[in-house]
Scaffold this motif. Structure first.
Motif, PDB file in Angstrom:
ATOM      1  N   ASN A 183      34.740  22.197 -17.572  1.00 23.61           N
ATOM      2  CA  ASN A 183      34.551  20.866 -16.993  1.00 23.61           C
ATOM      3  C   ASN A 183      33.348  20.835 -16.061  1.00 23.61           C
ATOM      4  O   ASN A 183      32.593  19.865 -16.031  1.00 23.61           O
ATOM      5  CB  ASN A 183      35.803  20.439 -16.220  1.00 23.61           C
ATOM      6  CG  ASN A 183      36.944  20.073 -17.135  1.00 23.61           C
ATOM      7  OD1 ASN A 183      36.781  20.000 -18.351  1.00 23.61           O
ATOM      8  ND2 ASN A 183      38.119  19.850 -16.574  1.00 23.61           N
ATOM      9  N   ALA A 184      33.172  21.902 -15.286  1.00 24.73           N
ATOM     10  CA  ALA A 184      32.050  21.967 -14.343  1.00 24.73           C
ATOM     11  C   ALA A 184      30.713  21.914 -15.076  1.00 24.73           C
ATOM     12  O   ALA A 184      29.797  21.198 -14.668  1.00 24.73           O
ATOM     13  CB  ALA A 184      32.151  23.231 -13.501  1.00 24.73           C
ATOM     14  N   ARG A 194      32.804  16.220 -11.608  1.00 31.03           N
ATOM     15  CA  ARG A 194      33.824  17.035 -12.265  1.00 31.03           C
ATOM     16  C   ARG A 194      35.080  16.216 -12.544  1.00 31.03           C
ATOM     17  O   ARG A 194      35.744  16.409 -13.558  1.00 31.03           O
ATOM     18  CB  ARG A 194      34.171  18.252 -11.410  1.00 31.03           C
ATOM     19  CG  ARG A 194      33.029  19.248 -11.256  1.00 31.03           C
ATOM     20  CD  ARG A 194      33.507  20.526 -10.613  1.00 31.03           C
ATOM     21  NE  ARG A 194      32.404  21.464 -10.395  1.00 31.03           N
ATOM     22  CZ  ARG A 194      32.557  22.713  -9.982  1.00 31.03           C
ATOM     23  NH1 ARG A 194      33.777  23.167  -9.710  1.00 31.03           N
ATOM     24  NH2 ARG A 194      31.525  23.498  -9.807  1.00 31.03           N
TER      25      ARG A 194
END
Length: 226
Positions: A183-184, A194
Motif C-alpha cells: 500500500n505504501a 496510504r
C-alpha cells in the motif's frame, strides 16, 4: 518480531545455501527444513511456522500438493513458493492450492528477504517475472481468433475490468497489486495517501469477491483485468 520460517527444498546444496542466507537475517528464524512434501506437511502441523518457503519439484508429493494439504489443515502459516518453474500452469496451480506468494529461485537474497517479510505481513508478493509470463500468456490471441493489436488487448482488459465494477483508479491500483507493491508503494507511485491506497485495495477485494491481495492479483491475471 521474529518471523519463523520452514524451508522446504529437496536439493541439498540449495537448501544449505538458503539456510546460511536466512540465518544471517536478524528478524528471521529458520525453525526447520524438509526435503520432501510429506515431511513439509508434518513439520508445518508440528511447528506452525509463520512462513513456509516451498519448492514445487519435490519427491513424493510435490510442493503444490503439499501447499494444498497445509492449507486444508487451516494452519496460520503463509506459503511462499520458491521455484525455478515459471510456466502458467504451475503458477495458477500453486495459487489455486492456496499459495500466498510466488518468487523465482533467481531472486537475490534481499529480494527473497523482502518477499518473506511481505508475505508474513499479509501483502501479496508475486515475482515480476511471473506476472509478466502470466500476463503475456493471457494476452496471446487464441488459435483461429486472428491477430489482435495491443490497443485491442488494452481495450479488452479495460472492458473486463469495468465489467467487474472497477473504476479507472482501481484498475491502476490493481495493476500495481499484480506487480507485488505494498500500500505504501502504491501510494507513492500514484501520489495518493496510504489511507486512500488502502481504501482502493479494500474496494477492489470486495468487487472481485476475493479475500486477499494475492487472490486479487491471480484473478486479475486469469481474467485479463489488467
Amino acid at each position: 518480531m521474529t518471523i519463523k520460517v520452514l524451508l522446504v527444498e529437496d536439493h541439498t546444496m540449495t537448501r544449505m545455501g538458503l539456510q546460511l542466507a536466512l540465518e544471517k537475517i536478524e528478524d528471521i528464524e529458520l525453525i526447520g527444513e524438509a526435503e520432501d512434501g510429506e515431511k513439509a506437511v508434518d513439520m508445518a502441523k508440528q511447528h506452525t511456522p509463520d512462513v513456509i518457503l516451498m519448492d514445487i519439484g519435490l519427491p513424493g508429493i510435490d510442493g503444490i500438493e503439499a501447499t494444498q494439504r497445509i492449507k486444508d489443515a487451516r494452519l496460520d502459516s503463509r506459503i511462499l513458493i520458491f521455484t525455478s518453474r515459471d510456466n502458467e500452469d504451475d503458477v495458477f496451480a500453486a495459487f489455486g492450492a492456496g499459495a500466498d506468494a510466488y518468487i523465482m529461485k533467481g531472486a537475490n537474497p534481499q529480494q527473497l528477504t523482502n518477499a518473506i517479510r511481505a508475505v508474513n505481513e499479509g501483502t501479496a508478493w508475486i515475482d515480476p517475472a511471473i506476472a509478466k509470463v502470466v500476463l503475456k500468456n493471457i494476452n496471446q490471441p487464441r488459435k483461429g481468433a486472428g491477430s489482435t493489436t495491443q490497443e485491442q488487448r488494452n481495450t479488452s482488459s479495460q472492458k473486463a475490468a469495468m465489467a467487474a465494477g472497477l473504476t479507472q483508479r482501481e484498475i491502476e491500483v490493481l495493476k500495481l497489486i499484480v506487480e507485488g507493491m505494498s500500500n505504501a508503494t502504491i501510494a507513492e507511485t500514484l501520489f495518493i495517501t496510504r489511507a486512500t491506497a488502502k481504501a482502493h485495495v479494500h474496494s477492489i477485494l470486495q468487487k472481485l469477491c476475493v479475500d486477499d491481495r494475492t487472490q486479487a492479483a491471480v484473478t486479475a491475471m486469469r481474467e485479463g483485468l489488467v
